[in-house]
Structures are given as C-alpha cells and as structure tokens.
Write an enzyme that holds these catalytic residues in place. Sequence first.
Site, PDB file in Angstrom:
ATOM      1  N   GLU A 156      14.365  17.170   0.795  1.00  7.56           N
ATOM      2  CA  GLU A 156      14.037  18.540   1.204  1.00  7.56           C
ATOM      3  C   GLU A 156      13.157  18.552   2.452  1.00  7.56           C
ATOM      4  O   GLU A 156      12.385  19.492   2.676  1.00  7.56           O
ATOM      5  CB  GLU A 156      13.346  19.304   0.060  1.00  7.56           C
ATOM      6  CG  GLU A 156      14.228  19.558  -1.131  1.00  7.56           C
ATOM      7  CD  GLU A 156      15.407  20.469  -0.826  1.00  7.56           C
ATOM      8  OE1 GLU A 156      15.241  21.426  -0.065  1.00  7.56           O
ATOM      9  OE2 GLU A 156      16.505  20.203  -1.340  1.00  7.56           O
TER      10      GLU A 156
ATOM     11  N   ASP B 126      11.656  15.285   5.283  1.00 15.77           N
ATOM     12  CA  ASP B 126      10.691  14.194   5.357  1.00 15.77           C
ATOM     13  C   ASP B 126       9.324  14.765   5.713  1.00 15.77           C
ATOM     14  O   ASP B 126       9.193  15.632   6.579  1.00 15.77           O
ATOM     15  CB  ASP B 126      11.144  13.190   6.424  1.00 15.77           C
ATOM     16  CG  ASP B 126      10.145  12.068   6.613  1.00 15.77           C
ATOM     17  OD1 ASP B 126      10.241  11.072   5.890  1.00 15.77           O
ATOM     18  OD2 ASP B 126       9.266  12.214   7.481  1.00 15.77           O
TER      19      ASP B 126
ATOM     20  N   ARG C  93     -12.341   5.831 -23.120  1.00 10.37           N
ATOM     21  CA  ARG C  93     -12.605   4.405 -22.922  1.00 10.37           C
ATOM     22  C   ARG C  93     -14.098   4.154 -22.704  1.00 10.37           C
ATOM     23  O   ARG C  93     -14.712   4.765 -21.825  1.00 10.37           O
ATOM     24  CB  ARG C  93     -11.822   3.914 -21.702  1.00 10.37           C
ATOM     25  CG  ARG C  93     -11.948   2.426 -21.422  1.00 10.37           C
ATOM     26  CD  ARG C  93     -11.184   1.606 -22.418  1.00 10.37           C
ATOM     27  NE  ARG C  93     -11.029   0.224 -22.001  1.00 10.37           N
ATOM     28  CZ  ARG C  93     -10.406  -0.690 -22.716  1.00 10.37           C
ATOM     29  NH1 ARG C  93      -9.884  -0.365 -23.889  1.00 10.37           N
ATOM     30  NH2 ARG C  93     -10.299  -1.921 -22.269  1.00 10.37           N
TER      31      ARG C  93
ATOM     32  N   GLY D 173      -5.659  -1.992 -17.372  1.00 11.86           N
ATOM     33  CA  GLY D 173      -4.447  -2.614 -17.903  1.00 11.86           C
ATOM     34  C   GLY D 173      -3.594  -1.648 -18.693  1.00 11.86           C
ATOM     35  O   GLY D 173      -2.359  -1.685 -18.635  1.00 11.86           O
TER      36      GLY D 173
ATOM     37  N   SER E 100      17.184  13.908   8.509  1.00 13.08           N
ATOM     38  CA  SER E 100      16.333  14.986   9.014  1.00 13.08           C
ATOM     39  C   SER E 100      17.000  15.778  10.139  1.00 13.08           C
ATOM     40  O   SER E 100      16.849  16.992  10.228  1.00 13.08           O
ATOM     41  CB  SER E 100      14.997  14.406   9.514  1.00 13.08           C
ATOM     42  OG  SER E 100      14.296  13.779   8.461  1.00 13.08           O
TER      43      SER E 100
ATOM     44  N   THR F 240      10.254  12.626   0.682  1.00 14.41           N
ATOM     45  CA  THR F 240      11.364  12.445   1.616  1.00 14.41           C
ATOM     46  C   THR F 240      12.412  13.552   1.535  1.00 14.41           C
ATOM     47  O   THR F 240      12.815  14.102   2.561  1.00 14.41           O
ATOM     48  CB  THR F 240      12.042  11.081   1.370  1.00 14.41           C
ATOM     49  OG1 THR F 240      11.065  10.048   1.517  1.00 14.41           O
ATOM     50  CG2 THR F 240      13.180  10.844   2.339  1.00 14.41           C
TER      51      THR F 240
ATOM     52  N   THR G 167      23.091  15.467   3.704  1.00 15.59           N
ATOM     53  CA  THR G 167      22.664  14.190   4.282  1.00 15.59           C
ATOM     54  C   THR G 167      23.839  13.235   4.498  1.00 15.59           C
ATOM     55  O   THR G 167      24.726  13.124   3.656  1.00 15.59           O
ATOM     56  CB  THR G 167      21.627  13.530   3.358  1.00 15.59           C
ATOM     57  OG1 THR G 167      20.493  14.391   3.240  1.00 15.59           O
ATOM     58  CG2 THR G 167      21.173  12.184   3.903  1.00 15.59           C
TER      59      THR G 167
ATOM     60  N   GLN H  85     -15.917   5.883 -11.045  1.00 14.23           N
ATOM     61  CA  GLN H  85     -14.776   6.541 -11.688  1.00 14.23           C
ATOM     62  C   GLN H  85     -14.770   8.039 -11.380  1.00 14.23           C
ATOM     63  O   GLN H  85     -13.709   8.628 -11.153  1.00 14.23           O
ATOM     64  CB  GLN H  85     -14.821   6.305 -13.204  1.00 14.23           C
ATOM     65  CG  GLN H  85     -13.532   6.661 -13.943  1.00 14.23           C
ATOM     66  CD  GLN H  85     -12.472   5.576 -13.834  1.00 14.23           C
ATOM     67  OE1 GLN H  85     -12.546   4.713 -12.962  1.00 14.23           O
ATOM     68  NE2 GLN H  85     -11.489   5.610 -14.705  1.00 14.23           N
TER      69      GLN H  85
END
Length: 699
Positions: free
Chosen positions: A480, A482, A370, A457, A197, A478, A191, A389
């Site tokens: 190897e 894009d 939870r 949280g 690319s 990105t 690169t 969920q």
Amino acid sequence: MESPHPLALIRQNDQTAENEDQPITRRIKRLSLHLNPPLVHFDDRVTEVLELISCAARVKLSVSTQHLSDYMRGKHRDIQERVFEYFNSRPDLQTPVEISKDDHRELCMRQLLGLVREAGIRPFRYVAEDPAKYFAVAEAVGSVDMSLGIKMGVQYSLWGGSVLNLGTKKHRDKYYEGIDNLDYPGCFAMTELHHGSNVQGLQTVATFDPLMDEFIIDTPNDGAIKWWIGNAAVHGKFATVFAKLMLPTHDTKGISDMGVHAFIVPIRDLNTHKTLPGIEIHDCGHKVGLNGVDNGALRFRSVRIPRDNLLNRFGDVSREGKYTSSLPSINKRFAATLGELVGGRVGLAYSSVGVLKIAATIAIRYSLLRQQFGPPEQPEISILDYQSQQHKLMPMLASTYAFHFATLHLVEKYSEMKKSHDEELMGDVHALSAGLKAYITSYTAKSLSICRESCGGHGYAAVNRFGSLRNDHDIFQTFEGDNTVLLQQVAADLLKQYKQKFQGGTLAVTWNYLRQSMNSYLSHPNPVTARWEGEDHLRDPSFQLDAFRYRTSRLLQSVAIRLQKHSKNLGSFGAWNRCLNHLLTLAESHIESVILEKFIEAVQSCPDPSTRAALKLVCDLYALNRIWNDIGTYRNVDYVAPNKAKAINKLTDYLSFQVRNIARELVDAFDLPDHVTRAPIGMQSTSEAYLQYTQYVGF
C-alpha cells in the site's frame, strides 16, 4: 556512636561547597562527592530514604480502567466483540502456533467464510456505507490472525473497493453480491516484477479491438508479470488488472497510450476453478510472514475481455473506440484513480496500531509479572521497576495511545471525505494517510523487536507471539505504498503548501499551523523561554506543540532553500535526491506534530477528570520523549538551553516512572481478552500466566 544520616552528610558537604569562595575549588569538591560518595550504613531507615529519593515518589494517579476503556473504545466496539466471540467459540478456526503454508491458506479462507456466512458479519457493506465500522472489523479480524485481516482487505478493500470506487453502476450491479458473499473471491493486480511504487511505469497493456468490441490483455515481457498478488495463487476467480490502455488511431503512430486504467479480468472458471485460457498463474511461495495469504504471479497472453470490463469512472471507451473522460490529462486521471484507493493506507495505519496494542500489552503484563533481583535480603522486584525497562516500554505505551487517537482522527476524515467528495479534503486525507501509514508502521515494526527483547528468553517462544507478530507485520512497511516513498509524498505536499503560503493561497486544514509558523516560529528563539525548566512549563501543551511545530517549520524552510540552490546545478530530480534525507525528516516531523495535536485534543475532550489526568500524563511523556530524542535539533538553534535540555531528560524519566505506576490499567483499557492476545506470558491473571505456559509445553 550513631552513624550520621546520609542526607545530613550530603547536605553538610553541599553547604561546605557552597561556602567556598573559588569556583574551581567548588567544582572540585562537587566532583569529589560524585567520585567518592560518603560511606553510610544501610540500615532500614536509610533504605527507606533512598527508595524515596530514587523514585521521587508522589501520589499515584487513580484511574478507572472501565472509564478509560469506554473513552478509548469508540462506537464500533460491539462489532469487534462479535468478531472476538465468534472465533473464541470456534476452536477449529483458531490458528495454531505450528501450521504449514498450505494448511494456513485453507484455514484462512475458512475463517473468512465463517466470519461472513456464519457470524453474519458482512465487511463489504461497510466499505462504502460506514468506513469507520469496516476499519473496526479489520482491526478485530487482524487481531485473530493477521493473515486473515490481510485476506479480508484484499477481498473487500482492494478487489471490492476497486469495483466500487473505480467502476460505475453496471459494475456494482453485476459484482457487488458475489464479492459480498464470497462467491467472487478476487485479486488486486497492480504490482509487477519490475514496478511496484512507480505505478505509472507499469508495462501490462490492454489494447482495444474495435472489431470484436474487446480489450486484449497482454504481458509484454517478464518484467510485466503481475507479482505478489494476494488471493491469486489459490482462491481468486477475478482480478482487477492495472494496465496501460492502448487505443488504435488513424495517424502514423497507429496507437495511442491513454495511461494506466483498471480492468476486471476473470482468471479462473467460476464452476470448475480451473485457470482460464491465456492466463498463467504461479505461487510466489513461502514468505517471511502472512503465509495464510496466497500470493501469486500472473501472466496474460492475449486474454480477451468485454469492453464493459473497463472500470470506467474516470475514463471510458465507446463502441467506436473513442476515449472520453471528465479529467483533461493522463496525470489527472491517474491521480484520481490512486486517490480512490487511499482507504488501504488508512486501514493499514489503523491495524498497525492494533498490532502495537497487542505487543505492548503482552510485554508490559509480563514485565509486571516477571521478578528478577532486588535489594539484599529483600524480595525480588518486578522488572518493570527497573528504569531501563521503563525506558524501553513506557514511551512505547505512550506512543500507542497517541497513535490510537491520531488514527481515529484519520478514519473520521476519511469517512467525511467519502461522503462529501470534497477535493481539498481528498488531498488532505491523501497526504495524512500516507504520513500516518508510513510513520506508524515503521514505529510498530521497531517496537515489536523491542517487546521481544524486553521479555527475554520467554519472548522468543513462538507461543508468546512476538515472532509471528513481527514477521506478519513487517510487510506493512512496504505494501500500500513503500514507507520511504509515502514520506516523500508528505514532504512534497508540505512544499506545495509552503509555496502557496507565499503566493497568498489557502492552506489545507492539517497544515493550518504553517500559516503562523512561518512568521512566529522562524524568528529567533526567545532566550528567556529557552531556559525555562519548570515542570509546569515543560508539561504545558502549548510549549510541547510549539516545539514540534517549530522543528517542522525550520526543516521546511531550510529544505526549501536547499532544493532551490541545488536545482540550479543538479536539476529538480537531482536536487530532490541530494536533499532526500532532509525531506524524510521533515515529513516525520510534520506527522509527529499532527499526532501530538490530536492527542492533546483527545485529552482536553475527555469528560472524566481522573481519566483525563491519566491521559495528560501519557501525553506529556509522548511529547517530552520525542523532544528529548531529537534534542540535538533544538540545541543547534538554541531553542532549548543546556539546563532546559537536562530538565526535559529528567522529567521524561520521571514521567516514565509515573506511567509505570498505572501501566496495568493503561494496557487493560485496550480491552483485549486473553483469547485475543493468546500469549501465556501476557495473560490478565498473573496467577495463571506461568501455569498456562508450563501446561503448553506439557507439564
């Protein structure tokens, strides 16, 4: 007076409505029931009935975590456990939650040295001999620290792989041992600042000097500075540098551009580690993630290297400056060069599934642990009992399983390709690896945010890892290749196969279904089957796979027509750009078809009946959820009638509920010990999760 049973009220109103003669009156009655439901007294008897209605409860599947894990784990689980056990025995090599960039880089190097020299695991030996084993090591190492996984990949898959795959015997003899034992840490310098690319657009030059029998490596301008080069900023001693090979000629041009080739360039002194003359190295600095990897920038000023440092498998230069190659053109040589580097994409797809397994495990275990709210005067319920969920996490869990089997298939094909060197198989693996890498890493990136959000949280606490997983994995989309570029390669290959089909050519193995799809799938949808809504039909693998392939075939045919139309006015490049979003959708659709096909095969091959039933449930959820997510496409062409679309939606919700019932067994089958997941809220023992969390903050 005793209150009537609520179901009796509902049935009574239904019967009254059914007896009405006028359709309009009947419709009004039904709407009235929705808007003004009958008042009922919620005694214990009614609550039980409503709970039965709400969950559509059936017998929960019985699944053995051990049997499922044994089927999932593959033949290289032993070496993964060696990796886990080594780092668990070395607390000093475990990455802390808070660590500076410089400390992280040094720790990452010590981790790699420990793995190779102390644990005795030599990944480089598997790169060529047993790629499946190498990818298994890479997944395990990435689970310890993603920076370590990438640093190992740079050393062995990229720097080492370039020597093995692009070089010849003389290069292997000279560099193999030093790469293997880490005496020769190296880089992969492809690169540039202005080109990533578009590799053929690289500007770094390697000019042959016949008088000195050397190549001169030059960075002609700032845009040609090698950028984002892993291992370059601190530890690298060598670099495989990709540059245009320039040969002097005796004609008026004076020089001939032979295209991009790879060269081994020493960048630091082996003994003093000082930067060598003519080479300028700078640090790319703090990144969004992966700060254990020392990315740097390289500039070359007339750096001379021996002629033998050209990695000459596909093209060579003689002492006299004559160029020879078994391949006739620059494009052929370039394609062969990049084709040998496809292993990096295979590894990223495989490792991305490993990241998704960790994130899904933490999120689902926490969601089971939870508890929040519940019916009046009754205990709070697990947040995974909420449909919302389940909607977030159960299709994701199903996708994780689907990707697991798809990437196992990819690794098998890649390993076969490395042994056979079959040209047709090489093309197949190139397109499949591009598509799976792009599709899976994009899905995982989105899922990491969903996992964080689904844990509220506590998901925001760094110790629970979603932040670091998300930041470290983000670049998988990105490097190897894009993802948008890779999907275009898949689309281009599909169009090539489409063209060959009409010219009577053979189709690559992965594209075999197109042979029949262009005939049967593109006929008008059957108006009878378009309305079938029975559960047995919707859960039939033939219906699911046909639906996926029908969509791909429609997209392929329609984009081919559009490209032909627009190319008359816009030219081929303009037409491609005009249809780009269509092409990307086509590529994703094809990859989803491949993923589902491999999942179905894995289900059918499972020897244990209870495990097979669990996998079938998960596979059905994956398939129907994907169909529902793109239901507009199927409705637009009347492949699915409105009643069938509604049935698919209902069944998807129900399957999510069923998968929720075995969610713990499904994530436990990933066989990720607590010292690998390393998130207090994601511990296997629910009794210790909050305890570990409170102890971490100091209680």
